[in-house]
Motif scaffolding. Structure first.
Motif, PDB file in Angstrom:
ATOM      1  N   GLU A  37     -11.040  -5.381   2.495  1.00 12.11           N
ATOM      2  CA  GLU A  37     -10.454  -4.045   2.475  1.00 12.11           C
ATOM      3  C   GLU A  37     -10.403  -3.452   3.879  1.00 12.11           C
ATOM      4  O   GLU A  37      -9.452  -2.739   4.229  1.00 12.11           O
ATOM      5  N   SER A  38     -11.408  -3.717   4.683  1.00 16.58           N
ATOM      6  CA  SER A  38     -11.414  -3.198   6.049  1.00 16.58           C
ATOM      7  C   SER A  38     -10.245  -3.773   6.850  1.00 16.58           C
ATOM      8  O   SER A  38      -9.650  -3.088   7.685  1.00 16.58           O
ATOM      9  N   SER A  63      -6.190  -0.042  -1.958  1.00 20.14           N
ATOM     10  CA  SER A  63      -6.555  -0.996  -0.906  1.00 20.14           C
ATOM     11  C   SER A  63      -7.256  -2.235  -1.460  1.00 20.14           C
ATOM     12  O   SER A  63      -7.042  -3.347  -0.984  1.00 20.14           O
ATOM     13  N   ARG A  79      -7.122  -1.940   5.888  1.00 19.52           N
ATOM     14  CA  ARG A  79      -7.043  -0.646   6.584  1.00 19.52           C
ATOM     15  C   ARG A  79      -6.596  -0.832   8.034  1.00 19.52           C
ATOM     16  O   ARG A  79      -5.808  -0.036   8.554  1.00 19.52           O
ATOM     17  N   ASN A  80      -7.079  -1.889   8.695  1.00 21.25           N
ATOM     18  CA  ASN A  80      -6.662  -2.160  10.067  1.00 21.25           C
ATOM     19  C   ASN A  80      -5.172  -2.504  10.142  1.00 21.25           C
ATOM     20  O   ASN A  80      -4.446  -2.012  11.015  1.00 21.25           O
ATOM     21  N   ARG A  82       0.820  -1.222   0.000  1.00 14.49           N
ATOM     22  CA  ARG A  82       0.000   0.000   0.000  1.00 14.49           C
ATOM     23  C   ARG A  82       0.851   1.268   0.000  1.00 14.49           C
ATOM     24  O   ARG A  82       0.617   2.177  -0.796  1.00 14.49           O
ATOM     25  N   PHE A 136      -3.207   0.698   9.543  1.00 16.97           N
ATOM     26  CA  PHE A 136      -3.239   1.582  10.713  1.00 16.97           C
ATOM     27  C   PHE A 136      -2.277   1.081  11.794  1.00 16.97           C
ATOM     28  O   PHE A 136      -1.489   1.852  12.354  1.00 16.97           O
TER      29      PHE A 136
END
Length: 217
Positions: A182-183, A171, A186-187, A164, A190
């Motif tokens: 995708e979630s 994503s 993102r986790n 990424r 992060f």
């Protein structure tokens, strides 16, 4: 005198020239539908450098990365009939190589257990030149710092951050490569950023201060 030989050579040369002008996806379709070895050669020429760099950031070893990419292209050839054209070429190819790299890293970690992270950390500390002025840091030194800091990440966090943030993939594509939602990407991203920021501040406080000063300015 037969002209079959020269004509055949000319035909092959023209075919290779044609392949150089088509997209990666079209090359994969040529592999899938026609078992075109020249299409594989063209993909190897186009993708090897970037794939080796990506694999190296995961396994921390350039020679291992080269081996992984070679195996990746072999897998690509062996499973060419599985290519689904709904997927982008990058997604398909990076998924193969990234999974191989993660498998290699896990295999090595399983063999060496707790010794490998310690060895990587010790070696990187011996090689680091963090006391130099930040302006003198070259790209290879920054890569070296990332290699050290990324040992604090899980395999999936490292792969997601690499694809990424460094490769610049969206994503959705990263999710397809790593095999998650995708979630979840993102986790992972992060958490990877948070861990890298923490490790940077702990191991290279002078560099972290420079980053904060830039943000405040």
């Amino acid at each position: 005198m037969s002209t079959t030989g020269p004509r055949l050579a000319y035909s092959r040369a023209r075919h290779r020239e044609t392949l150089r002008e088509i997209s990666d996806k079209e090359l994969l379709l040529a592999l899938r539908d026609h078992a075109d070895e020249s299409a594989l050669d063209e993909l190897i020429g186009r993708k090897t450098k970037a794939l080796v760099a990506a694999a190296e950031r995961i396994v921390h070893d350039r020679e291992e990365a080269r081996d992984i990419v070679q195996v990746g292209f072999l897998r690509l050839w062996e499973h060419r009939d599985r290519y689904d054209e709904r997927w982008s070429a990058n997604t398909w190819i990076y998924r193969i190589v990234t999974n191989l790299a993660i498998d290699q890293l896990r295999s090595r970690q399983s063999r060496q257990k707790q010794d490998e992270p310690l060895r990587l950390y010790t070696q990187s500390k011996l090689d680091n030149r963090a006391q130099r002025d930040r302006a003198d840091l070259q790209r290879e030194e920054i890569d070296g710092i990332f290699q050290e800091l990324s040992t604090a990440l899980t395999d999936k966090q490292r792969a997601v951050f690499l694809l990424r943030e460094i490769e610049g993939m969206p994503s959705k594509e990263v999710a397809a490569i790593v095999g998650c939602r995708e979630s979840t990407v993102r986790n992972h991203l992060f958490n990877a950023r948070k861990i890298l920021r923490r490790e940077l501040q702990a191991r290279y406080p002078e560099y972290a201060r420079g980053r904060r000063s830039e943000a405040e300015g």
